[in-house]
Scaffold this motif. Sequence first.
Motif, PDB file in Angstrom:
ATOM      1  N   ARG A  15       2.633   1.917 -13.826  1.00  0.00           N
ATOM      2  CA  ARG A  15       3.231   2.778 -12.802  1.00  0.00           C
ATOM      3  C   ARG A  15       4.742   2.749 -12.905  1.00  0.00           C
ATOM      4  N   ASP A  16       5.361   3.825 -12.461  1.00  0.00           N
ATOM      5  CA  ASP A  16       6.812   3.892 -12.364  1.00  0.00           C
ATOM      6  C   ASP A  16       7.206   3.129 -11.107  1.00  0.00           C
ATOM      7  N   PRO A  17       7.985   2.042 -11.229  1.00  0.00           N
ATOM      8  CA  PRO A  17       8.272   1.215 -10.059  1.00  0.00           C
ATOM      9  C   PRO A  17       9.308   1.810  -9.112  1.00  0.00           C
ATOM     10  N   TRP A  18       9.836   2.984  -9.363  1.00  0.00           N
ATOM     11  CA  TRP A  18      10.887   3.511  -8.506  1.00  0.00           C
ATOM     12  C   TRP A  18      10.484   4.803  -7.822  1.00  0.00           C
ATOM     13  N   CYS A  19       9.534   4.712  -6.918  1.00  0.00           N
ATOM     14  CA  CYS A  19       9.142   5.839  -6.083  1.00  0.00           C
ATOM     15  C   CYS A  19      10.233   6.026  -5.027  1.00  0.00           C
ATOM     16  N   PRO A  20      10.911   7.189  -4.983  1.00  0.00           N
ATOM     17  CA  PRO A  20      12.045   7.360  -4.059  1.00  0.00           C
ATOM     18  C   PRO A  20      11.705   7.097  -2.592  1.00  0.00           C
TER      19      PRO A  20
ATOM     20  N   VAL B  86       0.844  -1.198   0.000  1.00  0.00           N
ATOM     21  CA  VAL B  86       0.000   0.000   0.000  1.00  0.00           C
ATOM     22  C   VAL B  86       0.880   1.248   0.000  1.00  0.00           C
ATOM     23  N   LEU B  87       2.003   1.196   0.698  1.00  0.00           N
ATOM     24  CA  LEU B  87       2.944   2.320   0.645  1.00  0.00           C
ATOM     25  C   LEU B  87       3.496   2.507  -0.763  1.00  0.00           C
ATOM     26  N   ALA B  88       3.762   1.390  -1.438  1.00  0.00           N
ATOM     27  CA  ALA B  88       4.325   1.458  -2.783  1.00  0.00           C
ATOM     28  C   ALA B  88       3.299   1.953  -3.788  1.00  0.00           C
ATOM     29  N   ASP B  89       2.066   1.554  -3.609  1.00  0.00           N
ATOM     30  CA  ASP B  89       1.027   1.906  -4.577  1.00  0.00           C
ATOM     31  C   ASP B  89      -0.322   1.669  -3.922  1.00  0.00           C
ATOM     32  N   GLU B  90      -1.080   2.733  -3.669  1.00  0.00           N
ATOM     33  CA  GLU B  90      -2.341   2.596  -2.937  1.00  0.00           C
ATOM     34  C   GLU B  90      -3.374   1.746  -3.669  1.00  0.00           C
ATOM     35  N   ARG B  91      -3.144   1.417  -4.936  1.00  0.00           N
ATOM     36  CA  ARG B  91      -4.071   0.541  -5.655  1.00  0.00           C
ATOM     37  C   ARG B  91      -4.032  -0.878  -5.094  1.00  0.00           C
ATOM     38  N   PHE B  92      -2.984  -1.221  -4.367  1.00  0.00           N
ATOM     39  CA  PHE B  92      -2.852  -2.576  -3.836  1.00  0.00           C
ATOM     40  C   PHE B  92      -3.371  -2.645  -2.414  1.00  0.00           C
ATOM     41  N   CYS B  93      -4.624  -2.304  -2.263  1.00  0.00           N
ATOM     42  CA  CYS B  93      -5.283  -2.364  -0.968  1.00  0.00           C
ATOM     43  C   CYS B  93      -6.098  -3.652  -0.927  1.00  0.00           C
ATOM     44  N   PHE B  94      -5.426  -4.751  -0.601  1.00  0.00           N
ATOM     45  CA  PHE B  94      -6.117  -6.017  -0.488  1.00  0.00           C
ATOM     46  C   PHE B  94      -5.706  -6.705   0.792  1.00  0.00           C
ATOM     47  N   SER B  95      -6.272  -7.853   1.045  1.00  0.00           N
ATOM     48  CA  SER B  95      -6.070  -8.518   2.331  1.00  0.00           C
ATOM     49  C   SER B  95      -4.826  -9.391   2.338  1.00  0.00           C
TER      50      SER B  95
END
Length: 143
Positions: free
Chosen positions: A104-109, A49-58
Motif C-alpha cells: 500500500r501507499d503509506p501516504w493517504c492524504p 482502520v482509517l489508514a487501511d481497512e485491512r487492519f480490522c483487528f482487536s
Amino acid sequence: MRSLPQQPRAEPFPPPPAQRQFPPGPGALVLGLLRNRNLDWSGAVRALVLADERFCFSAVTIRVIGQGRKELTPELVAALATVLGIPANDLAALTGVDPTNGTRDPWCPAVTEVAKLIWDLRRLTRGQMREVESQAIAMSKRA
C-alpha cells in the motif's frame, strides 16, 4: 480545535501501568509512540482502520504487538507511519521493518490530516476534547 489554548502540563506524564509496559522492541516502541498521541489500544485500532481497512483487528492484537508476540509487517508499519504522522522510512529505521515491501501507499492524504489532528489534540484538556467532539458531531450532522 486549533484555536483552543493548549494548557501547560500540570504534572509529568505518568509511566504506563504495569499491564501496559512491554519488553523493549519494535512493538513496544510503536505502542509508546501511539501513547504519546493519547491513542490507547482501541484508539490505535480505529486510527489504523482509517489508514487501511485491512487492519480490522482487536485492541488485544495491539497489546500482542507491544508484547512482541505478533510481528510488525511491512503493511502495518506503513499504516502506523501514516497514523503517527512519521515518514515511513523513519519508522522503518526505528523498528527494523521496511514498509516499502508492503503493497500500500503509506501516504493517504486524508489519513495524514487525521494524524496531524491527533498530534494537535494531544495537549488539550478532557473538557476541551469534549468540546471538539461535540462540534465535530454537530458539523457532521450539517454535512
